[in-house]
Design a protein around this motif. Structure first.
Motif, PDB file in Angstrom:
ATOM      1  N   THR A  60      54.711  73.664  38.858  1.00 13.20           N
ATOM      2  CA  THR A  60      54.206  73.500  40.234  1.00 13.20           C
ATOM      3  C   THR A  60      52.780  74.040  40.433  1.00 13.20           C
ATOM      4  OG1 THR A  60      56.516  73.738  40.747  1.00 13.20           O
ATOM      5  CG2 THR A  60      55.069  74.208  42.592  1.00 13.20           C
TER       6      THR A  60
ATOM      7  N   ALA B   8      50.187  71.196  39.773  1.00 12.36           N
ATOM      8  CA  ALA B   8      50.021  70.521  40.815  1.00 12.36           C
ATOM      9  C   ALA B   8      49.236  71.076  41.729  1.00 12.36           C
ATOM     10  CB  ALA B   8      51.201  69.942  41.099  1.00 12.36           C
TER      11      ALA B   8
ATOM     12  N   VAL C  24      46.438  65.364  48.643  1.00 16.46           N
ATOM     13  CA  VAL C  24      47.937  65.265  48.902  1.00 16.46           C
ATOM     14  C   VAL C  24      48.653  64.306  47.757  1.00 16.46           C
ATOM     15  CG1 VAL C  24      49.768  64.332  50.476  1.00 16.46           C
ATOM     16  CG2 VAL C  24      47.780  65.767  51.325  1.00 16.46           C
ATOM     17  N   ALA C  25      47.818  63.083  47.457  1.00 17.83           N
ATOM     18  CA  ALA C  25      48.357  62.070  46.666  1.00 17.83           C
ATOM     19  C   ALA C  25      48.498  62.419  45.099  1.00 17.83           C
ATOM     20  CB  ALA C  25      47.514  60.755  46.684  1.00 17.83           C
TER      21      ALA C  25
ATOM     22  N   PHE D 237      51.360  65.105  44.911  1.00 19.73           N
ATOM     23  CA  PHE D 237      52.708  64.611  44.437  1.00 19.73           C
ATOM     24  C   PHE D 237      52.691  63.874  43.430  1.00 19.73           C
ATOM     25  CE2 PHE D 237      53.019  65.110  49.128  1.00 19.73           C
ATOM     26  CZ  PHE D 237      54.280  65.595  49.190  1.00 19.73           C
ATOM     27  N   LYS D 238      51.816  62.966  42.919  1.00 22.05           N
ATOM     28  CA  LYS D 238      51.591  62.430  41.603  1.00 22.05           C
ATOM     29  C   LYS D 238      52.129  63.257  40.430  1.00 22.05           C
ATOM     30  CE  LYS D 238      48.762  59.447  38.681  1.00 22.05           C
ATOM     31  NZ  LYS D 238      49.026  60.224  37.415  1.00 22.05           N
TER      32      LYS D 238
ATOM     33  N   TYR E 104      53.252  66.463  40.769  1.00 20.08           N
ATOM     34  CA  TYR E 104      54.464  67.086  40.800  1.00 20.08           C
ATOM     35  C   TYR E 104      55.776  66.091  40.343  1.00 20.08           C
ATOM     36  CZ  TYR E 104      57.930  69.993  43.302  1.00 20.08           C
ATOM     37  OH  TYR E 104      59.200  70.975  43.295  1.00 20.08           O
ATOM     38  N   GLN E 105      55.409  64.867  40.594  1.00 23.05           N
ATOM     39  CA  GLN E 105      56.671  63.999  40.333  1.00 23.05           C
ATOM     40  C   GLN E 105      56.490  63.418  38.891  1.00 23.05           C
ATOM     41  OE1 GLN E 105      56.724  61.173  43.437  1.00 23.05           O
ATOM     42  NE2 GLN E 105      57.356  62.755  44.904  1.00 23.05           N
TER      43      GLN E 105
END
Length: 290
Positions: free
Chosen positions: A91, A94, A124-125, A128-129, A131-132
């Motif tokens: 985490t 990211a 932000v993108a 999330f990229k 993190y996922q």
């Protein structure tokens, strides 16, 4: 004066960092790169940027708190994705990558303020990229394994007629399995050799989280408990084959849509070309009239 102060503070900051790093025994960039190279499965040379991000993520992970349920889920996902990091470090990584992009907002506010929202959305993108990324890796691996399950179930149907040794069947099929399935079979075979066969199969099922694989594991456990299993796997092979046909039909249905899109683009190009020629001819005709 400004030209003297900027280099002074720059070199003063660098010197202070190296002195504090030596006193606090902060690992060097080469050491961090070596740790990343050892912990990752792929034998690729770690980049300096990755080493810096990893070092910052380890320091930031101390302040990150994750509840027990989410932590257990992330541990299983990271293990399945072959990412040797704790949930906190993952985490933090990211957050660090998104934060490095957010730093660019400061000079952007001074030089080109109108572009500030672009960097905010990009940060932000990226978060999330990153993190996922583990979930996407597991999803891709699951899809590859599910695409191979019909062939695997057909093999089980034939092998069970001659042998009830699940471990031997796994070892034989592993030689012809795809890369994703081969890796999971390698882990499962080692788990079966070192402990209970049923527990190893249940762990295999938990790592993937696939409903199709759950049906296969359920049948294998029933076979180990004494059931015949041949009729079950014959019916399961038929069902998996139907699912595979449906997936192929869905892929085929999507292709015409893409072709229509590019056909429309070509039609518009031809129309613009003809309109341009007609327009030139009209203007030349008006020129001759007047």
């Amino acid at each position: 004066m400004l030209g003297i102060l900027i280099p002074f503070f720059l070199f003063f900051g660098i010197g202070t960092y190296f002195i504090l790093a030596g006193i606090l025994k902060v690992p060097t960039l080469a050491t961090t790169k070596a740790v990343i190279a050892v912990t990752r499965r792929e034998k690729k040379e770690a980049k300096s940027f990755e080493a810096i991000v990893f070092d910052l993520a380890v320091k930031l992970s101390i302040f990150i708190r994750i509840n027990d349920y989410k932590k257990r889920k992330m541990i299983a996902t990271l293990k399945s994705a072959d990412i040797n990091m704790s949930p906190e470090v993952y985490t933090a990584k990211a957050i660090v990558k998104a934060g490095l992009i957010l730093i660019l907002v400061i000079p952007c506010l001074l030089l080109f303020p109108i572009a500030t929202p672009v960097f905010l959305l990009l940060a932000v993108a990226v978060f999330f990229k990153e993190y996922q990324a583990a979930d996407e890796t597991v999803k891709n691996k699951r899809e590859k394994i599910e695409s191979e399950l019909p062939r695997f179930v057909n093999t089980l149907t034939q092998e069970l007629k001659a042998s009830r040794d699940i471990l031997s069947i796994f070892e034989t099929y592993q030689k012809y399995a795809g890369s994703a399935f081969w890796t999971e079979l390698e882990i499962t075979i080692a788990d079966m050799k070192s402990g209970s066969h049923e527990t190893a199969l249940q762990r295999f099922e938990a790592r993937m989280g696939s409903s199709q694989l759950s049906d296969v594991i359920r049948g294998l456990i029933a076979v180990m408990r004494g059931d015949n299993g041949i009729v079950y796997f014959q019916m399961l092979a038929h069902d998996l084959k139907q699912l595979e046909i449906q997936k192929l039909k869905m892929i085929a249905m999507k292709r015409p849509g893409k072709i229509k899109k590019y056909s429309f683009y070509m039609l518009m190009c031809f129309l613009f070309m003809y309109l341009a020629i007609i327009g030139v001819e009209i203007f030349e005709a008006f020129g001759n009239l007047f």
